[in-house]
Design a protein around this motif. Structure first.
Motif, mmCIF file in Angstrom:
data_model
loop_
_atom_site.group_PDB
_atom_site.id
_atom_site.type_symbol
_atom_site.label_atom_id
_atom_site.label_comp_id
_atom_site.label_asym_id
_atom_site.label_seq_id
_atom_site.Cartn_x
_atom_site.Cartn_y
_atom_site.Cartn_z
ATOM 1 N N GLU A 52 19.249 -82.933 74.528
ATOM 2 C CA GLU A 52 18.782 -84.102 73.768
ATOM 3 C C GLU A 52 19.742 -85.281 73.941
ATOM 4 O OE1 GLU A 52 17.907 -85.289 69.085
ATOM 5 O OE2 GLU A 52 18.041 -83.179 69.694
ATOM 6 N N LEU A 53 21.048 -84.994 73.882
ATOM 7 C CA LEU A 53 22.030 -86.065 74.036
ATOM 8 C C LEU A 53 21.991 -86.641 75.447
ATOM 9 C CD1 LEU A 53 24.398 -87.663 72.783
ATOM 10 C CD2 LEU A 53 25.932 -85.878 73.689
ATOM 11 N N LYS A 67 33.998 -81.657 70.015
ATOM 12 C CA LYS A 67 34.725 -81.648 68.742
ATOM 13 C C LYS A 67 34.330 -82.837 67.881
ATOM 14 C CE LYS A 67 39.424 -81.496 66.831
ATOM 15 N NZ LYS A 67 40.879 -81.457 67.152
ATOM 16 N N GLU A 68 34.173 -83.996 68.517
ATOM 17 C CA GLU A 68 33.826 -85.203 67.759
ATOM 18 C C GLU A 68 32.404 -85.134 67.222
ATOM 19 O OE1 GLU A 68 34.387 -90.035 68.187
ATOM 20 O OE2 GLU A 68 34.726 -88.713 69.906
ATOM 21 N N LEU A 69 31.490 -84.571 68.019
ATOM 22 C CA LEU A 69 30.082 -84.491 67.604
ATOM 23 C C LEU A 69 29.816 -83.337 66.660
ATOM 24 C CD1 LEU A 69 28.360 -85.271 71.029
ATOM 25 C CD2 LEU A 69 28.629 -86.818 69.074
ATOM 26 N N HIS A 81 37.501 -83.766 78.442
ATOM 27 C CA HIS A 81 36.552 -84.777 77.979
ATOM 28 C C HIS A 81 35.383 -84.120 77.248
ATOM 29 C CE1 HIS A 81 37.706 -88.295 80.894
ATOM 30 N NE2 HIS A 81 38.720 -87.879 80.157
ATOM 31 N N VAL A 82 34.837 -83.051 77.837
ATOM 32 C CA VAL A 82 33.689 -82.374 77.218
ATOM 33 C C VAL A 82 34.100 -81.755 75.885
ATOM 34 C CG1 VAL A 82 32.071 -80.458 77.460
ATOM 35 C CG2 VAL A 82 32.511 -81.961 79.408
ATOM 36 N N MET A 97 32.768 -91.574 61.268
ATOM 37 C CA MET A 97 33.106 -91.076 62.604
ATOM 38 C C MET A 97 33.045 -92.221 63.597
ATOM 39 S SD MET A 97 31.259 -88.021 64.811
ATOM 40 C CE MET A 97 29.746 -88.977 65.044
ATOM 41 N N SER A 98 34.078 -92.347 64.419
ATOM 42 C CA SER A 98 34.103 -93.413 65.422
ATOM 43 C C SER A 98 33.138 -93.102 66.547
ATOM 44 C CB SER A 98 35.527 -93.566 65.971
ATOM 45 O OG SER A 98 35.941 -92.364 66.595
ATOM 46 N N ALA A 99 32.755 -94.144 67.283
ATOM 47 C CA ALA A 99 31.834 -93.962 68.406
ATOM 48 C C ALA A 99 32.511 -93.165 69.511
ATOM 49 C CB ALA A 99 31.393 -95.318 68.930
ATOM 50 N N PRO A 100 31.781 -92.246 70.161
ATOM 51 C CA PRO A 100 32.379 -91.474 71.251
ATOM 52 C C PRO A 100 32.835 -92.378 72.385
ATOM 53 C CG PRO A 100 30.282 -90.510 70.536
ATOM 54 C CD PRO A 100 30.395 -91.854 69.870
ATOM 55 N N SER A 101 33.862 -91.940 73.093
ATOM 56 C CA SER A 101 34.377 -92.676 74.243
ATOM 57 C C SER A 101 33.326 -92.750 75.343
ATOM 58 C CB SER A 101 35.632 -91.974 74.769
ATOM 59 O OG SER A 101 35.911 -92.345 76.097
#
Length: 289
Positions: free
Chosen positions: A66-67, A44-46, A38-39, A1-5
């Motif tokens: 937590e994030l 979706k990515e996480l 964006h959210v 998984m790529s790093a979040p923007s």
């Protein structure tokens, strides 16, 4: 998984700190659909939900909380580091100053030409209530806030700036009227400033007074009081010339009038790292006194 923007993370943190998609959009200068996108992309990515949504706004989920605690300080540190390197504030980028319209208009704006001659950057003034302006400060929508409340937000540094003195004032025609019979002009229906004065001086709430006008601007209240329609509680800086001229009088002189401390609030250690911001802060200290 790529790093979040980073953009998506900054949007997420801003929503988390404000509790509102609409408010975050205003502070970030983008549309509300962009904030939602964006959210949603970050969720979706996480692979998990960051907020629960309801008519009153949004609330962080446990994983969202937590994030936010994990990434918020790192995002702030990245932007602080950019400020140190000179990337965050080019010479043409303005400093945004937040504060109460009445105070800045009375104490700062009359000296604006002299201030600009001494400052290396353009200025933008943002008027509003303290809590809203502090939200804008944490979201990086303003750079410095003259706050009428003690800033109790993570990542915000503050120092006492000025003690407002509050006086019960009216035209001389009201001088012999018993205090409990004075008609009031107030900032809001719940008499926030008048109530605070009464509690500080008399140890009780004001009761039985006729409320003749509600005006949500201290300069407007001053104008109404000068017209003779009623009395009000106003800061000394706003009525000093009227008191000297005798057009207004202090109806309840106190040896130590009620005070409200104003604070100069900035983000973290930016005041030490950003010469332009430090120069603006010095000018504010010079004129708000």
């Amino acid at each position: 998984m790529s790093a979040p923007s980073l953009d998506h993370l900054r949007t997420f943190v801003t929503v988390a700190r404000t509790g509102s998609l609409r408010r975050a959009a205003q502070l970030l200068g983008v549309s509300q659909p962009t904030v939602s996108a964006h959210v949603q992309a970050l969720e979706k990515e996480l692979g998990f939900a960051l907020f629960t949504r309801d008519p009153g706004g949004v609330t962080l989920t446990a994983k969202g909380e937590e994030l936010a605690q994990e990434v918020g300080p790192h995002l702030d540190a990245i932007e602080d580091a950019s400020a140190v390197s000179g990337l965050a504030r080019p010479a043409s980028r303005p400093v945004h100053i937040g504060g109460a319209a009445e105070l800045l208009s009375t104490m700062v704006l009359p000296n604006l030409a002299e201030m600009q001659a001494a400052l290396p950057t353009p200025l933008r003034f943002v008027f509003g209530l303290a809590d809203d302006l502090l939200d804008r400060l944490t979201a990086r929508a303003v750079d410095v806030v003259v706050s009428a409340v003690p800033p109790r937000r993570r990542g915000v540094a503050a120092a006492p700036l000025y003690d407002e003195e509050f006086l019960l004032v009216g035209t001389p025609a009201w001088a012999d009227t018993p205090l409990d019979q004075l008609p009031l002009v107030a900032y809001a229906e719940n008499l926030p400033i008048v109530r605070r004065y009464w509690r500080s001086v008399f140890g009780a709430r004001p009761t039985g007074h006729a409320l003749v006008a509600v005006i949500p601007d201290l300069r407007g209240i001053r104008s109404a009081v000068l017209s003779g329609v009623g009395v009000s509680v106003l800061p000394r800086y706003l009525v000093a010339e009227d008191l000297a001229a005798g057009t207004l009088v202090d109806l309840d002189p106190q040896q130590v009038p009620p005070l409200n401390t104003l604070f100069l609030a900035t983000r973290g250690r930016e005041l030490d790292r950003d010469p332009a911001l430090a120069a603006v802060a010095e000018q504010l200290r010079r004129w708000i006194r």
